[in-house]
Design an enzyme around this catalytic site. Structure first.
Site, PDB file in Angstrom:
ATOM      1  N   CYS A 117      -7.867   1.315  -7.697  1.00  0.00           N
ATOM      2  CA  CYS A 117      -7.731   2.434  -8.925  1.00  0.00           C
ATOM      3  C   CYS A 117      -6.348   2.568  -8.997  1.00  0.00           C
ATOM      4  O   CYS A 117      -5.642   2.587  -8.907  1.00  0.00           O
ATOM      5  CB  CYS A 117      -8.033   3.967  -7.636  1.00  0.00           C
ATOM      6  SG  CYS A 117     -10.251   3.672  -6.632  1.00  0.00           S
ATOM      7  N   LYS A 176      -6.431  -5.812  -7.807  1.00  0.00           N
ATOM      8  CA  LYS A 176      -5.990  -7.138  -7.955  1.00  0.00           C
ATOM      9  C   LYS A 176      -4.901  -6.498  -6.631  1.00  0.00           C
ATOM     10  O   LYS A 176      -4.061  -6.950  -5.924  1.00  0.00           O
ATOM     11  CB  LYS A 176      -5.301  -7.123  -9.501  1.00  0.00           C
ATOM     12  CG  LYS A 176      -4.201  -7.719  -9.388  1.00  0.00           C
ATOM     13  CD  LYS A 176      -4.726  -8.929  -9.331  1.00  0.00           C
ATOM     14  CE  LYS A 176      -3.491  -9.735  -9.875  1.00  0.00           C
ATOM     15  NZ  LYS A 176      -3.382 -10.821  -9.656  1.00  0.00           N
ATOM     16  N   HIS A 216     -13.213 -31.292  16.161  1.00  0.00           N
ATOM     17  CA  HIS A 216     -13.339 -30.302  17.082  1.00  0.00           C
ATOM     18  C   HIS A 216     -14.632 -29.111  16.375  1.00  0.00           C
ATOM     19  O   HIS A 216     -14.221 -28.436  17.234  1.00  0.00           O
ATOM     20  CB  HIS A 216     -11.576 -29.569  17.237  1.00  0.00           C
ATOM     21  CG  HIS A 216     -10.920 -30.238  17.564  1.00  0.00           C
ATOM     22  ND1 HIS A 216     -10.844 -31.564  19.147  1.00  0.00           N
ATOM     23  CD2 HIS A 216     -10.160 -30.949  16.880  1.00  0.00           C
ATOM     24  CE1 HIS A 216      -9.494 -31.966  18.332  1.00  0.00           C
ATOM     25  NE2 HIS A 216      -9.021 -31.669  17.575  1.00  0.00           N
ATOM     26  N   LYS A 238      -9.733 -19.530  -2.948  1.00  0.00           N
ATOM     27  CA  LYS A 238     -10.091 -19.521  -5.002  1.00  0.00           C
ATOM     28  C   LYS A 238     -11.634 -19.715  -5.146  1.00  0.00           C
ATOM     29  O   LYS A 238     -12.078 -18.692  -6.261  1.00  0.00           O
ATOM     30  CB  LYS A 238      -9.282 -20.645  -6.098  1.00  0.00           C
ATOM     31  CG  LYS A 238      -7.615 -19.611  -5.864  1.00  0.00           C
ATOM     32  CD  LYS A 238      -7.625 -18.822  -7.075  1.00  0.00           C
ATOM     33  CE  LYS A 238      -6.303 -18.570  -6.670  1.00  0.00           C
ATOM     34  NZ  LYS A 238      -6.315 -17.519  -5.298  1.00  0.00           N
ATOM     35  N   GLU A 262     -13.878 -16.195  -4.087  1.00  0.00           N
ATOM     36  CA  GLU A 262     -13.468 -14.825  -4.730  1.00  0.00           C
ATOM     37  C   GLU A 262     -14.096 -15.437  -6.142  1.00  0.00           C
ATOM     38  O   GLU A 262     -14.452 -14.108  -6.803  1.00  0.00           O
ATOM     39  CB  GLU A 262     -12.159 -14.125  -4.223  1.00  0.00           C
ATOM     40  CG  GLU A 262     -10.953 -15.545  -5.126  1.00  0.00           C
ATOM     41  CD  GLU A 262      -9.564 -14.809  -5.846  1.00  0.00           C
ATOM     42  OE1 GLU A 262      -8.553 -15.445  -5.320  1.00  0.00           O
ATOM     43  OE2 GLU A 262      -9.694 -13.416  -5.677  1.00  0.00           O
ATOM     44  N   ARG A 293      -7.094  -2.865 -10.679  1.00  0.00           N
ATOM     45  CA  ARG A 293      -6.784  -2.124 -10.050  1.00  0.00           C
ATOM     46  C   ARG A 293      -8.104  -2.193  -9.517  1.00  0.00           C
ATOM     47  O   ARG A 293      -8.557  -1.530  -8.791  1.00  0.00           O
ATOM     48  CB  ARG A 293      -5.855  -1.434 -10.361  1.00  0.00           C
ATOM     49  CG  ARG A 293      -4.614  -1.130 -10.357  1.00  0.00           C
ATOM     50  CD  ARG A 293      -4.218  -0.493 -10.923  1.00  0.00           C
ATOM     51  NE  ARG A 293      -3.893   0.775  -9.050  1.00  0.00           N
ATOM     52  CZ  ARG A 293      -2.471   0.033  -8.942  1.00  0.00           C
ATOM     53  NH1 ARG A 293      -1.875  -0.467  -9.080  1.00  0.00           N
ATOM     54  NH2 ARG A 293      -2.184   0.763  -7.648  1.00  0.00           N
ATOM     55  N   TRP A 325     -12.585   1.028  -7.239  1.00  0.00           N
ATOM     56  CA  TRP A 325     -12.746   0.200  -7.043  1.00  0.00           C
ATOM     57  C   TRP A 325     -13.286   1.059  -6.106  1.00  0.00           C
ATOM     58  O   TRP A 325     -13.024   1.824  -4.779  1.00  0.00           O
ATOM     59  CB  TRP A 325     -10.943  -0.100  -6.732  1.00  0.00           C
ATOM     60  CG  TRP A 325     -11.744  -1.490  -5.559  1.00  0.00           C
ATOM     61  CD1 TRP A 325     -12.802  -2.620  -5.887  1.00  0.00           C
ATOM     62  CD2 TRP A 325     -11.841  -1.626  -4.257  1.00  0.00           C
ATOM     63  NE1 TRP A 325     -12.576  -3.780  -4.792  1.00  0.00           N
ATOM     64  CE2 TRP A 325     -12.224  -3.543  -3.623  1.00  0.00           C
ATOM     65  CE3 TRP A 325     -11.536  -0.420  -3.022  1.00  0.00           C
ATOM     66  CZ2 TRP A 325     -12.631  -3.539  -2.288  1.00  0.00           C
ATOM     67  CZ3 TRP A 325     -11.318  -0.958  -1.865  1.00  0.00           C
ATOM     68  CH2 TRP A 325     -11.899  -2.687  -1.833  1.00  0.00           C
ATOM     69  N   GLU A 349      -5.915 -22.167   0.066  1.00  0.00           N
ATOM     70  CA  GLU A 349      -5.640 -21.200  -1.103  1.00  0.00           C
ATOM     71  C   GLU A 349      -7.150 -22.007  -1.500  1.00  0.00           C
ATOM     72  O   GLU A 349      -7.607 -20.777  -2.072  1.00  0.00           O
ATOM     73  CB  GLU A 349      -4.194 -21.558  -1.196  1.00  0.00           C
ATOM     74  CG  GLU A 349      -4.308 -21.360  -3.313  1.00  0.00           C
ATOM     75  CD  GLU A 349      -4.648 -19.781  -2.794  1.00  0.00           C
ATOM     76  OE1 GLU A 349      -4.824 -18.614  -1.833  1.00  0.00           O
ATOM     77  OE2 GLU A 349      -4.180 -19.708  -4.077  1.00  0.00           O
ATOM     78  N   ASN A 364      -6.177   7.592  -5.966  1.00  0.00           N
ATOM     79  CA  ASN A 364      -5.897   6.627  -5.089  1.00  0.00           C
ATOM     80  C   ASN A 364      -5.541   6.761  -3.842  1.00  0.00           C
ATOM     81  O   ASN A 364      -4.414   6.730  -3.711  1.00  0.00           O
ATOM     82  CB  ASN A 364      -4.909   5.512  -6.770  1.00  0.00           C
ATOM     83  CG  ASN A 364      -4.545   4.040  -5.634  1.00  0.00           C
ATOM     84  OD1 ASN A 364      -5.396   3.777  -4.864  1.00  0.00           O
ATOM     85  ND2 ASN A 364      -3.752   3.766  -5.945  1.00  0.00           N
ATOM     86  N   GLY A 365      -6.761   5.493  -2.714  1.00  0.00           N
ATOM     87  CA  GLY A 365      -5.955   5.992  -1.553  1.00  0.00           C
ATOM     88  C   GLY A 365      -7.418   6.234  -1.181  1.00  0.00           C
ATOM     89  O   GLY A 365      -8.496   6.412  -1.091  1.00  0.00           O
TER      90      GLY A 365
HETATM   91  C1  F6R Z   1      -6.533 -13.882  -3.996  1.00  0.00           C
HETATM   92  C2  F6R Z   1      -5.677 -13.143  -4.175  1.00  0.00           C
HETATM   93  C3  F6R Z   1      -5.836 -12.296  -3.123  1.00  0.00           C
HETATM   94  C4  F6R Z   1      -3.981 -11.473  -3.026  1.00  0.00           C
HETATM   95  C5  F6R Z   1      -3.779 -10.250  -1.993  1.00  0.00           C
HETATM   96  C6  F6R Z   1      -2.476  -9.924  -1.445  1.00  0.00           C
HETATM   97  O1  F6R Z   1      -6.118 -14.680  -5.172  1.00  0.00           O
HETATM   98  O2  F6R Z   1      -5.093 -12.599  -5.122  1.00  0.00           O
HETATM   99  O3  F6R Z   1      -5.961 -12.939  -1.449  1.00  0.00           O
HETATM  100  O4  F6R Z   1      -3.319 -12.696  -2.986  1.00  0.00           O
HETATM  101  O5  F6R Z   1      -4.713  -9.377  -1.964  1.00  0.00           O
HETATM  102  O6  F6R Z   1      -2.130  -9.187  -2.894  1.00  0.00           O
HETATM  103  P1  F6R Z   1      -0.548  -9.400  -2.847  1.00  0.00           P
HETATM  104  O7  F6R Z   1       0.456 -10.497  -2.876  1.00  0.00           O
HETATM  105  O8  F6R Z   1      -0.309  -8.658  -4.393  1.00  0.00           O
HETATM  106  O9  F6R Z   1       0.576  -8.253  -1.868  1.00  0.00           O
END
Ligand code: F6R
Length: 584
Positions: free
Chosen positions: A2, A579, A483, A464, A467, A27, A72, A460, A96-97
């Site tokens: 948000c 984000k 295993h 990726k 998501e 956001r 969001w 990682e 926001n929260g």
């Molecule tokens: C994946 C991604 C998330 C963030 C996670 C932590 O591409 O971006 O997994 O890495 O939400 O976010 P930050 O780094 O802002 O604490």
């Protein structure tokens, strides 16, 4: 999670809040809305989906004051009814929260509710408190007391901006655990979830602290503490970190991947900074080191464990911040907690930092945002300097987190780090064909494997793909396959094996042969030239193997990007995500 934006001033507030929301859309982007005051009445406009839709429905309106929100969804789905601002007779609010006790409050309030949100409960609670307060005080004081009494009843996290129809020349702001910044310019003021959404270098900026209330006018702001005593807030010294669009790229994600070389170049400067030198000198005194983070930042933490243990010879724990914050905290002497967070606002990581401080640990933030909440909480900040990252997927920031950890380990042991990684990654990005993986898109199962620091790259790569391309995939330490997980591997599988570490060369290759024998296709990502493998190979540039994860992740980022594009998805705004995760 948000975005809030508010404007009061001589410009058309509606245009300004829309432009602010566009910059905050990272956001949250499932619905957006705004409120303004017209002829003594509060009006709202709301729309489902992107801010663009709100822009279309509000472009004919003009006002001197407005608060706005891009959502969001947490409580209640993405419908117009649940969209902010939420209103009561006298107030419109954006939030926001998460209000954790909203159900309790809702039961006690004698109002009809039109939405499923926790936020509407706050709007109604404000109304309830205001009824009494306005009998005792003039308007501004009545609103201030209303906010105080309301805040006293709330549990959870909030950054709230409100307008009151009887006091239409002010925006009131209050917060707990969610970020909000106030900017005061010449004859105009803004409030925003992120300083970078406020477009002016001439503003004075202030970060609200928990419990603070701000009364924002067109040319002035007054701050109060939670007991309504005047509060003095320090001006933020940080220069804004503007996000530059680039028409050469169709999406932010691919633009940001291509910014990796420049981000590395900028981040390298940290090596000679005072904070870096001081921390590296003190490092040896710490008996325990814990790294916390979420998602991609957690994967960077796994790399941090590898490099600090290898170079510095200290035992390092890596814990997901969402777990760390609820773990039994064992008080320990001389503990260092390193919190990794691109945004510096992730609620779990922030809570982890606060817990670490309470138990006496020294705290370090590795973050991309110098004015963030985590930065403010931590004793040290190591800035990644990747430049603003707006696509939901962390790409350049991940590379820079790894780089900072590598530089730190080098600094502690007085080792000269590899310096030409900017040039090397630039050359690699130019040469690598991002569509390399295309022929495997029809596979049904995707596995990423590796050992030691290659396993964090594997995690990682899988994250990726999940998501951005909505493809189920698994990251697995190569030695663990047999295993259990090997039973899933068959001819419908693609296994991407990452191999950058000499000492486990044969071991990872064993795993490759095991999956080949089960019918899987394999892509090998390696910088070694002497490997006997007849399948597809992505040859990495020759870098020092301790920092190879900085390069080996790039093809995986490009894999998820191109796969998403091939599926017609928007990689910048994957469904259900945002984000900056400022809620638990
Ligand atoms: C994946 C991604 C998330 C963030 C996670 C932590 O591409 O971006 O997994 O890495 O939400 O976010 P930050 O780094 O802002 O604490």
């Amino acid at each position: 999670m948000c975005g809030i934006f508010g404007y009061i001033g001589n410009d058309n507030a509606i245009c300004r809040v829309i432009s602010g929301l566009e910059k905050l859309e990272y956001r949250g982007y499932d619905s957006a809305g705004l409120a303004y005051v017209k002829q003594g009445e509060i009006k709202t406009i709301k729309s489902i989906g992107k801010v663009e839709n709100l822009k279309i429905s509000s472009c004919a309106i003009s006002s001197k004051i407005s608060i706005a929100h891009t959502r969001w969804a947490t409580h209640g789905s993405a419908t117009e009814k649940n969209c902010h601002p939420h209103t009561s007779e006298n107030f419109a609010i954006v939030h926001n929260g998460i209000i954790e006790n909203f159900e309790d409050l809702k039961r006690k309030l004698n109002y009809e509710f039109y939405s499923e949100t926790d936020t509407e409960v706050v709007a109604k609670l404000l109304e309830e408190k205001y009824r009494e307060c306005r009998k005792k005080f003039k308007v501004e004081d009545a609103v201030l007391h209303t906010i105080k009494e309301t805040q006293d009843c709330l549990k959870g996290s909030w950054a709230i901006a409100l307008i009151c129809k009887l006091d239409p020349k002010k925006i009131y702001v209050f917060k707990n655990k969610s970020p909000i910044v106030v900017g005061i310019g010449k004859n105009e003021s803004c409030v925003s979830s992120d300083i970078n959404a406020i477009e002016s270098d001439e503003f004075n900026f202030y970060n609200l602290e928990d419990g603070n209330i701000a009364v924002v006018k067109q040319d002035d702001v007054k701050f109060y503490d939670k007991n309504l005593n005047p509060a003095k807030l320090e001006r933020i010294r940080q220069v804004q970190n503007k996000y530059f669009e680039d028409e050469n790229f169709s999406h932010k994600m691919i633009k940001e991947i291509n910014e990796i070389p420049f981000s590395i170049h900028q981040t390298a400067k940290i090596f000679d900074s005072d904070e870096f030198i001081t921390l590296s000198k003190r490092f040896k005194k710490f008996k325990e080191i814990t790294i916390i983070g979420c998602g991609t930042a957690y994967h960077a933490g796994l790399y941090g464990k590898y490099i600090l243990e290898k170079y510095v010879g200290k035992k390092v724990d890596v814990v997901l911040a969402s777990e760390y914050r609820y773990k039994t905290k064992i008080k320990s002497e001389n503990e260092l907690v390193i919190a990794i967070s691109q945004s510096g606002e992730t609620a779990d990581t922030l809570a982890g930092v606060i817990l670490a401080k309470e138990s006496g640990a020294t705290t370090v933030a590795i973050t991309n945002v110098s004015s963030s909440s985590i930065t403010r909480e931590c004793n040290f900040t190591l800035l990644t300097n990747a430049g603003p990252e707006r696509a939901v997927a962390a790409t350049k920031s991940y590379v820079c987190q790894i780089y900072v950890l590598y530089l730190l380990a080098c600094k502690i042991i007085n080792k000269t780090p590899q310096r030409d990684l900017d040039r090397i990654t630039e050359k690699f990005l130019k040469a690598f064909n991002g569509r390399f993986f295309e022929k495997y898109y029809s596979k049904q199962k995707f596995f990423f494997i590796g050992r030691l620091c290659d396993s964090s790259t594997a995690f990682e790569g899988a994250l990726k793909l999940k998501e951005i391309a909505y493809v189920h995939s698994e990251g697995y330490p190569a030695g663990e396959l047999k295993h259990g997980t090997l039973s899933l591997v068959d001819e419908k599988s693609l296994v991407v094996a990452i191999l950058t570490q000499n000492i486990i060369k044969e071991k990872t290759l064993n795993a490759v042969h095991e999956v080949l024998a089960r019918g899987a296709d394999v892509i090998l990502i390696t910088q070694f030239h002497d490997i006997d493998f007849s399948g597809d190979i992505i040859t990495l540039p020759n870098v020092c193997q301790e920092i190879a994860p900085l390069v080996s992740v790039i093809p995986l980022q490009l894999f998820s990007y191109h796969y998403a594009i091939a599926k017609g998805l928007n990689p910048d705004m994957p469904r259900h995500l945002a984000k900056s995760v400022t809620v638990e």
